[in-house]
Structures are given as C-alpha cells and as structure tokens.
Motif scaffolding. Structure first.
Motif, short mmCIF file in Angstrom:
data_model
loop_
_atom_site.label_atom_id
_atom_site.label_comp_id
_atom_site.label_asym_id
_atom_site.label_seq_id
_atom_site.Cartn_x
_atom_site.Cartn_y
_atom_site.Cartn_z
N GLY A 31 22.66 50.09 71.01
CA GLY A 31 23.08 50.89 72.16
C GLY A 31 22.15 52.04 72.52
N ASN A 32 21.07 52.23 71.78
CA ASN A 32 20.17 53.36 72.01
C ASN A 32 19.18 53.00 73.12
OD1 ASN A 32 18.38 55.49 71.96
ND2 ASN A 32 18.22 55.54 69.73
N ARG A 33 19.63 53.13 74.35
CA ARG A 33 18.83 52.75 75.52
C ARG A 33 17.56 53.60 75.66
NH1 ARG A 33 20.66 48.15 76.09
NH2 ARG A 33 22.83 47.86 76.63
N ARG A 34 17.65 54.89 75.32
CA ARG A 34 16.47 55.76 75.48
C ARG A 34 15.33 55.31 74.57
NH1 ARG A 34 20.73 59.49 75.53
NH2 ARG A 34 20.37 59.95 73.34
N SER A 35 15.62 55.05 73.30
CA SER A 35 14.56 54.60 72.40
C SER A 35 14.07 53.21 72.76
CB SER A 35 15.02 54.64 70.95
OG SER A 35 14.94 55.96 70.46
N ARG A 36 14.96 52.35 73.18
CA ARG A 36 14.55 51.00 73.58
C ARG A 36 13.62 51.07 74.79
NH1 ARG A 36 19.55 46.82 72.92
NH2 ARG A 36 17.85 45.40 73.46
N ALA A 37 13.87 52.00 75.69
CA ALA A 37 13.00 52.17 76.86
C ALA A 37 11.60 52.62 76.43
CB ALA A 37 13.61 53.16 77.84
N VAL A 38 11.53 53.52 75.43
CA VAL A 38 10.22 53.94 74.91
C VAL A 38 9.51 52.73 74.31
CG1 VAL A 38 9.02 55.36 73.21
CG2 VAL A 38 10.89 56.34 74.54
N MET A 39 10.21 51.94 73.52
CA MET A 39 9.61 50.75 72.90
C MET A 39 9.00 49.84 73.97
SD MET A 39 12.57 49.89 70.11
CE MET A 39 13.21 51.21 69.07
N GLU A 40 9.72 49.65 75.06
CA GLU A 40 9.22 48.78 76.13
C GLU A 40 8.04 49.43 76.85
OE1 GLU A 40 12.80 47.80 78.30
OE2 GLU A 40 13.60 46.74 76.54
N ARG A 41 8.09 50.74 77.07
CA ARG A 41 6.98 51.42 77.76
C ARG A 41 5.68 51.38 76.95
NH1 ARG A 41 11.11 54.97 79.63
NH2 ARG A 41 10.73 56.44 77.94
N ILE A 42 5.77 51.31 75.63
CA ILE A 42 4.56 51.27 74.81
C ILE A 42 4.10 49.83 74.54
CG2 ILE A 42 4.96 53.56 73.82
CD1 ILE A 42 5.86 52.17 71.21
N GLY A 43 4.72 48.88 75.21
CA GLY A 43 4.28 47.49 75.14
C GLY A 43 4.94 46.63 74.09
N MET A 44 5.98 47.15 73.45
CA MET A 44 6.68 46.35 72.44
C MET A 44 7.63 45.39 73.14
SD MET A 44 7.33 49.16 69.44
CE MET A 44 6.85 48.14 68.05
N HIS A 45 7.96 44.31 72.43
CA HIS A 45 8.85 43.28 72.97
C HIS A 45 10.05 43.10 72.05
CE1 HIS A 45 5.68 42.23 75.77
NE2 HIS A 45 4.84 42.31 74.75
N ASN A 46 11.22 42.92 72.66
CA ASN A 46 12.42 42.64 71.89
C ASN A 46 12.22 41.31 71.18
OD1 ASN A 46 15.00 42.08 70.92
ND2 ASN A 46 16.02 42.90 72.72
N ALA A 47 12.30 41.33 69.86
CA ALA A 47 12.10 40.11 69.07
C ALA A 47 13.34 39.22 69.07
CB ALA A 47 11.74 40.49 67.63
N ASN A 48 14.45 39.70 69.66
CA ASN A 48 15.71 38.97 69.65
C ASN A 48 16.10 38.57 68.23
OD1 ASN A 48 16.21 39.03 72.53
ND2 ASN A 48 14.46 37.63 72.69
N GLU A 49 15.92 39.54 67.32
CA GLU A 49 16.27 39.36 65.91
C GLU A 49 17.16 40.51 65.48
OE1 GLU A 49 12.84 38.67 63.34
OE2 GLU A 49 11.73 37.86 65.05
N ASP A 50 18.31 40.69 66.17
CA ASP A 50 19.22 41.78 65.82
C ASP A 50 19.64 41.62 64.35
OD1 ASP A 50 18.93 42.44 68.46
OD2 ASP A 50 21.02 42.09 69.01
N PHE A 51 19.88 42.74 63.70
CA PHE A 51 20.22 42.72 62.28
C PHE A 51 21.16 43.88 61.96
CE2 PHE A 51 16.70 45.58 62.73
CZ PHE A 51 16.86 46.55 61.76
N GLU A 52 21.87 43.74 60.86
CA GLU A 52 22.73 44.82 60.38
C GLU A 52 21.89 45.71 59.47
OE1 GLU A 52 26.52 43.64 58.91
OE2 GLU A 52 27.02 42.59 60.76
N HIS A 53 21.77 46.98 59.85
CA HIS A 53 20.93 47.91 59.09
C HIS A 53 21.62 48.25 57.77
CE1 HIS A 53 18.48 51.25 57.89
NE2 HIS A 53 17.65 51.02 58.89
N PRO A 54 20.95 48.00 56.64
CA PRO A 54 21.59 48.24 55.35
C PRO A 54 21.86 49.72 55.04
CG PRO A 54 19.28 47.64 55.05
CD PRO A 54 19.59 47.47 56.50
N GLY A 55 21.24 50.63 55.79
CA GLY A 55 21.49 52.05 55.57
C GLY A 55 22.67 52.60 56.35
N VAL A 56 23.29 51.74 57.15
CA VAL A 56 24.46 52.14 57.94
C VAL A 56 25.68 51.44 57.33
CG1 VAL A 56 25.49 52.17 60.25
CG2 VAL A 56 22.99 52.38 60.00
#
Length: 187
Positions: free
Chosen positions: A138-163
C-alpha cells in the motif's frame, strides 16, 4: 579497510553519519506519518542502533545507508542507501536500495534524486548485477519512487518476515532493476 564511498547529487550530499544526525533521525523515526508503512515507531535506542550498524557497515565494506543532507544548508533530511537485508527474504541474497526522509522534505523529488545516485554507486562503483527495493504493497509514495528510478515490479509479492503475521503491512511488493536495465535507462 575499503575506502568509504560518499557522493553528491545536484541538491544533496550523501555521507557517513555524524553524532549531530542522531536527534533529527530519532525525531523522524518517531513521526507516525514517516513510519506509516512500518509496524511500529522506532525508539531512540533503536534509531541509534540503526546508525551504529550502518557506520559499522561503512567501516567494513565502504558503503551502507548514507545520511542525506541538503548541500545548500547542510540540513539533515533522512537517509538513502544500499544495504543487504538483515533477514532472509524469498529473493536473498540481494542488495536493496532504500530511503526514509523527514516529512518536511517529501514531494520535492529528493528521494528520487538520491536513490538514482545510490543506483549509480551500486552499478558503477560496486559492480552489482542487480538492485532490489521492496515496501508494503500500500505504500504508493515509495512505489512511485521505485518506478521513477527505473525499477520494475517483479510481481513477486511476499510476506515480510519482520512484520508480525496477520499485520496489515506484512504483504510486500518487490521491485528490481538489473545493471543492464540501468545502463539502458541511462543511455
């Protein structure tokens, strides 16, 4: 001991941490808006421990999460950097580009500017084959930064073990950029 990498972008200096960064960093980590996509606010002790760990990484390998400051004023604004995640993730081993800025510095393109510089260091100076980034879905702001720097969504969502299990922020999305993709974007 490898030389410590520090660098500048048009508006920012990315450098090692100073004791004078501890108070503003702790304040930032106690801000509910800044920490909206983290399971909890950070205590002063936890905030200081992060700085200590990153300084140890600078000493050991020459790079980590850099303290970010405005060149014009010298004001500390947060951090941007490269790190090896502490936890084993489904896509480990990896190097992550990440950032956290104080709220007063959002919406100015500073995270994007600094993250581009971090990618440049990772690919040109460190010779990394790939850099990843991840955040709560749900973190749209950080995802937008990722896209602006040329990164691509890997479509590999995962459950973060630290949460914690069942926590609404546990599901994370993974973004990637390879050295080749970065070179193509820079051309």
């Amino acid at each position: 001991m490898p030389p410590v990498i520090e660098f500048e972008t048009p508006r920012l200096r990315l450098r090692q941490w100073r004791d004078s960064d501890r108070d503003p960093f702790a304040a930032m980590n106690a801000d509910p808006c800044v920490m909206e996509f983290f399971p909890a606010l950070q205590s002063r002790a936890s905030s200081d421990a992060s700085i200590d760990a990153w300084q140890a990484q600078f000493a050991a390998q020459g790079w980590s999460n850099w303290a970010a400051e405005l060149i014009e004023s010298g004001e500390f604004i947060g951090f941007v950097g490269l790190s090896v995640p502490r936890r084993v993730l489904p896509f480990s081993p990896c190097v992550e580009v990440g950032w956290r800025l104080a709220r007063a510095f959002w919406g100015k393109g500073l995270a994007t500017e600094a993250a581009r510089g971090a990618l440049r260091v990772g690919f040109e100076q460190l010779g990394l084959p790939e850099i990843v980034s991840f955040t709560s879905v749900g973190n749209r702001r950080s995802r937008a930064v990722m896209e602006r720097i040329g990164m691509h969504n890997a479509n590999e969502d995962f459950e973060h073990p630290g949460v914690p299990e069942g926590h609404p922020l546990r599901l994370h999305c993974l973004y990637r950029i390879s050295r080749l993709q970065w070179i193509e974007n820079a051309a």
